[in-house]
Design an enzyme around this catalytic site. Structure first.
Site, PDB file in Angstrom:
ATOM      1  N   GLY A 196       0.837  -1.200   0.000  1.00 52.75           N
ATOM      2  CA  GLY A 196       0.000   0.000   0.000  1.00 52.75           C
ATOM      3  C   GLY A 196       0.869   1.245   0.000  1.00 52.75           C
ATOM      4  N   ALA A 221       2.265   2.974   2.416  1.00 50.74           N
ATOM      5  CA  ALA A 221       3.471   2.925   3.246  1.00 50.74           C
ATOM      6  C   ALA A 221       4.488   1.936   2.672  1.00 50.74           C
ATOM      7  CB  ALA A 221       3.100   2.548   4.680  1.00 50.74           C
ATOM      8  N   HIS A 269     -16.698   4.998  10.992  1.00 52.73           N
ATOM      9  CA  HIS A 269     -16.899   6.147  10.113  1.00 52.73           C
ATOM     10  C   HIS A 269     -18.384   6.440   9.968  1.00 52.73           C
ATOM     11  CE1 HIS A 269     -16.651   8.802   6.699  1.00 52.73           C
ATOM     12  NE2 HIS A 269     -15.326   8.749   6.737  1.00 52.73           N
ATOM     13  N   SER A 301     -17.378   9.240   1.094  1.00 50.50           N
ATOM     14  CA  SER A 301     -16.345  10.133   1.641  1.00 50.50           C
ATOM     15  C   SER A 301     -16.905  11.167   2.606  1.00 50.50           C
ATOM     16  CB  SER A 301     -15.654  10.865   0.501  1.00 50.50           C
ATOM     17  OG  SER A 301     -14.876  11.914   1.009  1.00 50.50           O
ATOM     18  N   ARG A 357     -15.316  12.280  13.254  1.00 52.70           N
ATOM     19  CA  ARG A 357     -16.047  11.050  12.932  1.00 52.70           C
ATOM     20  C   ARG A 357     -16.674  10.366  14.145  1.00 52.70           C
ATOM     21  NH1 ARG A 357     -11.709   8.869   8.412  1.00 52.70           N
ATOM     22  NH2 ARG A 357     -12.118  10.597   7.015  1.00 52.70           N
ATOM     23  N   HIS A 402     -14.178   1.325  10.099  1.00 53.29           N
ATOM     24  CA  HIS A 402     -13.450   1.876   8.957  1.00 53.29           C
ATOM     25  C   HIS A 402     -11.935   1.787   9.085  1.00 53.29           C
ATOM     26  CE1 HIS A 402     -12.427   4.425   5.635  1.00 53.29           C
ATOM     27  NE2 HIS A 402     -12.018   5.409   6.387  1.00 53.29           N
ATOM     28  N   GLU A 424      -0.930   2.012   8.636  1.00 49.16           N
ATOM     29  CA  GLU A 424      -2.013   1.605   9.532  1.00 49.16           C
ATOM     30  C   GLU A 424      -1.617   0.419  10.405  1.00 49.16           C
ATOM     31  OE1 GLU A 424      -5.770   0.925   7.571  1.00 49.16           O
ATOM     32  OE2 GLU A 424      -6.850   0.651   9.446  1.00 49.16           O
ATOM     33  N   ARG A 475      -8.926   9.049  14.448  1.00 56.64           N
ATOM     34  CA  ARG A 475      -8.181   9.562  13.305  1.00 56.64           C
ATOM     35  C   ARG A 475      -8.975  10.662  12.611  1.00 56.64           C
ATOM     36  NH1 ARG A 475      -8.005   9.075   8.046  1.00 56.64           N
ATOM     37  NH2 ARG A 475      -9.479   7.368   7.822  1.00 56.64           N
TER      38      ARG A 475
END
Lengths: 252, 640
Positions: free
Chosen positions: B44, B46, B268, B286, B332, B403, B427, B437
């Site tokens: 991903g 990272a 989320h 989103s 959130r 999420h 993550e 977050r």
């Protein structure tokens, strides 16, 4: 909530590439029309596991239409009958009670079969490897606003950058060409100032690699555009051919 | 292990901490770099960023991913954007403000030094991505465009329509493929990491299952980097890709890597609600939609009229009512809790009353459908495909869904876990989000770790300790033992003569976790869930049916291995939630709330990171890393 429906699934089963395969018929009774087709396959697989039969292998992951993992032919169409949709986003409400769905894997020399509906699309990575990037080492970039890109230009680059590498364009082309995939990447980078220094070498290298991987030439039938889940225009293939001429002229 | 390793947080002023640290890190000569091998697990943001950057520096890098291509990694699905303190919008943003928002957004449960560094690096991330050709949104004059995200009063979020994660990932993937072409990265696709290999206590490799042949393979290196993502799929239904799993970090945990804050899991608020029992995932809409969409519910419980039949006076725009400063853009955790409370109180809409409206009507009236369509078009289409309803005509129905996991393997300031030589990025580690977050901060953290932090700190570790454990025979022996452990687990699962498919257990586990360790938690619920999960794990071990063989493609075996790790992790999450007797961020304990229903933190007793040590056959040990705040004083979050 939509009404439940029953479906006949005619699925290509093949344990290995070197063994013969055939279609096998299955039936799903009274399933919710709010399920996606992949969820229907999950359900079928649970039934197969309980009955001791090998479950159907199919590629999937995000199930949001963005990772590009999923994809097979539904009644001969890549990703099925709904425009601008990956197969994970194809919902059963799109079909009628009693419909028969024939599911088959992508068919292309450059995409060898793994099992059932899964094929190996590693050749697309080799195309990117051949030059689908801007050569910039981490930490050596100028301030982002030092590179001005007009809104329209950025938006057009974005449209081509959205290709998810699912391979539907290849699977639907009678020559199994990766022209739309390559054109999209070339157009993405060539429309931005960042992509200019390597523009000519990239275009040449990626197109050469396409032939090496066993993809055919563009068949000019525009099926790739019709099945692209991200609606990338086949005009970019023409642009790619023009690009080659332009670059040759400017070099000459 | 005795206690907690030194977190290596630099002393002195925060503003210069990373610069001073970097200046003091040892370097390695280019000639020696060529002889050092680095193994990266995960492709991903990272993982790809780290592998590409380390390869650019001259190391030999191997990258292991269970995908067929690095481009499929779950980072591709991130929609909204990435924060950076560029102040291009000239609205008063600065590194200090992004730092403050991050610490505050995490409810003072993250390290100050890490958050500061993240804010500081954020600008360079945008520069790097633009140079790679990431087509961010632009203003007419050609400069980069920004938008606002939850938990912030400035516009610092850079975006590429609703596909920001996709474009950033492709940038990192392309940088990675450039190194593959240069022969500096070996790409090992379709490999699932099943074990960590240690020699003399130091991480030296991994064991993977080749997903095409089923063969177990070992790979060794001078340093191992885990960038394997989060573990939200412990809830079964989540916004994560279906293959996202905890196995890599859970196996490392069992080998001695501490696991930090496992109960901090973000729910989320803006997801498409669940419907059928066989639904396999929840899809995120989103957070940026809340810039124009207004959240509301009917004032009267049980009001089952269509949305357009309910007059303005009979609607409750509850976030705007309760939080006049932030309105629909509250963070959130706050938005999720308020939605759940009202639905529990009978005011929810849709099937089972488990959703709230996200209404674009006012925005369409004032700005026109063309503007709104251009801004959110792909999200609207996605919603329509899944639900069959058009958000241009009737409001979306949304509900909170699991999420993102803020918890993960404990790492020090250098991103090294408690196992020397094992680095954890993105993550998969627990930093820097604290208990919650903020929007547009996950992409920032993944890329900061991958492009800028790990390449510096991994080099430093290799310079100081890279030659450790190089002896051939202990390493081969350790690989053999790790392969044996993996083989035993595989054979054990295949040998169970049960009759239930893996997914049926996973659904049950997800239901338990969502019910008792989701948006809100209570001591009684958590204790009950601990018993229930252990019982379910026992039934899984006796009743599961994994068809097929080990040495062939076997998707059910892959799922069974993941689920068996989720059982252990789920129990750790429940223990962690039970031990944290306070409410903070996404961790809301019903026993600790104000009369207004807001989270009540306990800074006296819980201003720390909980880091759990695994013990075979015994309860894990909870270590504490105290959090010190020098620049910001912990205050109660107030978004009203």
């Amino acid at each position: 909530m939509s009404n439940p429906l029953s479906l006949n699934l005619r699925i290509w089963r093949q344990e290995r590439a070197d063994l013969p395969g055939s279609y096998v018929n299955y039936r799903l009774e009274q399933v919710s029309a709010d399920l996606s087709l992949l969820e229907a396959l999950d359900l079928l697989n649970e039934q197969l596991i309980v009955s001791g039969e090998r479950p159907v292998l199919f590629e999937h992951d995000c199930r949001e239409g963005i990772c590009g993992s999923c994809g097979f032919l539904v009644n001969g169409q890549a990703h099925g009958p709904q425009a601008a949709t990956t197969v994970c986003q194809l919902y059963l409400r799109r079909f009628k009670d009693g419909d028969t769905l024939t599911l088959a894997p992508w068919q292309a020399k450059a995409f060898p079969l793994i099992q059932d509906l899964a094929v190996d699309r590693g050749a697309l990575d080799h195309l990117i490897e051949a030059g689908g990037f801007c050569s910039v080492n981490t930490g050596s970039a100028p301030d982002a606003n030092a590179l001005l890109v007009g809104r329209q230009q950025a938006s057009s680059a974005f449209e081509t950058a959205t290709c998810i590498g699912c391979g539907a364009c290849v699977a639907s082309c009678r020559n199994a060409s990766a022209s739309l995939f390559v054109a999209a990447k070339l157009a993405h980078l060539a429309q931005l100032p960042q992509g200019q220094p390597e523009r000519a070498t990239r275009a040449e290298a990626m197109q050469r690699q396409m032939l090496k991987e066993g993809f055919g030439s563009c068949s000019s039938q525009l099926e790739c555009e019709a099945v692209c889940p991200k609606q990338i225009s086949a005009d970019w293939i023409s642009w790619m051919h023009g690009e080659r001429r332009r670059l040759a002229e400017s070099a000459g | 292990m005795s206690g907690l390793p030194d977190p290596r947080i630099p002393d002195g002023p925060l503003a210069t901490a990373w610069r001073r640290t970097r200046a003091g890190l040892p370097l390695i000569s280019p000639l020696r770099k060529r002889k050092l091998r680095i193994l990266v697990v995960g492709s991903g943001l990272a993982g790809s960023a780290a592998a590409a950057t380390l390869a650019e520096q001259g190391y030999q890098v191997q990258l292991v991913t269970f995908h067929d291509s690095p481009r499929r990694a779950h980072s591709v699905a991130a929609q909204g954007g990435i924060n950076a303190a560029k102040n291009y919008a000239n609205d008063g943003d600065s590194v200090e403000r992004l730092f403050a928002d991050t610490v505050k957004g995490g409810d003072f449960r993250a390290r100050e030094a890490g958050c500061y560094r993240l804010a500081e690096i954020s600008g360079s991330i945008i520069d790097q991505c633009v140079a790679q050709g990431v087509p961010f949104a632009r203003e007419y004059g050609g400069t980069l465009a920004n938008r606002n995200f939850g938990g912030a009063l400035v516009s610092r979020t850079f975006y590429a329509r609703g596909q920001t994660g996709q474009q950033l990932l492709y940038g990192a993937y392309q940088a990675l493929m450039r190194q593959v072409a240069a022969g500096r990265v070996e790409l090992l696709t379709r490999r699932d990491m099943l074990e960590l290999v240690k020699v003399d206590g130091v991480a030296r490799g991994v064991v993977c299952r080749n997903l095409l042949t089923g063969a177990l393979e070992s790979y060794t290196a001078n340093a191992v980097l885990l960038a394997s993502g989060g573990y939200t799929n412990v809830y079964y239904l989540s916004t994560n890709a279906l293959k996202s799993n905890a196995s890599a970090i859970w196996r490392a945990h069992q080998q001695g890597a501490l696991f930090a804050n496992p109960c901090f899991t973000q729910i989320h608020p803006t997801c498409i609600p669940s419907g059928d029992a066989y639904q396999s995932k929840l899809t995120l809409m989103s957070e940026s939609l809340r810039n124009d969409g207004r959240v509301w519910l009917p004032l009267t419980p049980g009001d089952c009229r269509q949305a357009d039949q309910i007059p303005e006076a009979e609607r409750d725009y509850f976030l705007e009512r309760q939080y006049p400063s932030y309105g629909n853009m509250v963070p959130r955790d706050v938005a999720s809790r308020r939605a759940r409370e009202l639905c529990n109180g009978g005011r929810g809409v849709g099937p089972g009353g488990r959703s709230v409206y996200l209404d674009f009507n006012d925005a369409i009236q004032s700005q026109g459908s063309g503007v709104i369509g251009a801004r959110y078009g792909n999200l609207f289409e996605m919603y329509q495909r899944i639900t069959g309803d058009d958000p241009m005509r009737s409001p979306m129905r949304i509900y909170p869904a699991p999420h993102y996991t803020m918890g993960g393997l404990w790492v020090d300031y250098h991103l090294m876990s408690s196992i020397p030589g094992l680095f954890v990025l993105g993550e998969a580690n627990f930093s820097e989000h604290g208990a919650n977050r903020l929007g547009a901060s996950a992409l920032m953290q993944g890329l900061a770790d991958g492009y800028f932090i790990a390449p510096a700190t991994v080099t430093a570790w290799l310079a100081e300790a890279g030659a450790l454990g190089q002896g051939d025979s202990p390493l081969q022996e350790a690989c053999r033992e790790a392969m044996d452990r993996a083989g035993l687990r595989i054979n054990g699962l295949l040998a169970v003569a049960g009759d239930r498919p893996v997914d049926s257990f996973h659904r049950e586990l997800g239901h338990l976790m969502l019910e008792h360790c989701g948006i809100s938690r209570s001591a009684a619920g958590l204790r009950a869930a601990l018993v229930a999960v252990a019982d379910l794990e026992g039934r899984f071990q006796r009743e599961v049916r994994v068809p097929g063989e080990a040495l062939e493609p076997n998707a059910e075996l892959e799922k069974a291995l993941r689920l068996s790790d989720f059982f252990g992790l789920a129990q750790l999450m429940l223990r962690d939630a039970l031990a944290r007797e306070e409410s903070c961020g996404a961790h809301f304990r019903e026993e600790h709330q104000s009369p207004e229903g807001e989270a009540v933190r306990d800074d006296k007793n819980f201003a720390h990171i909980a880091a759990w040590e695994y013990r075979q056959g015994a309860d894990p040990i909870r270590h504490q890393e105290p959090l010190a705040f020098s620049q910001l004083q912990p205050s109660t979050r107030n978004y009203r």
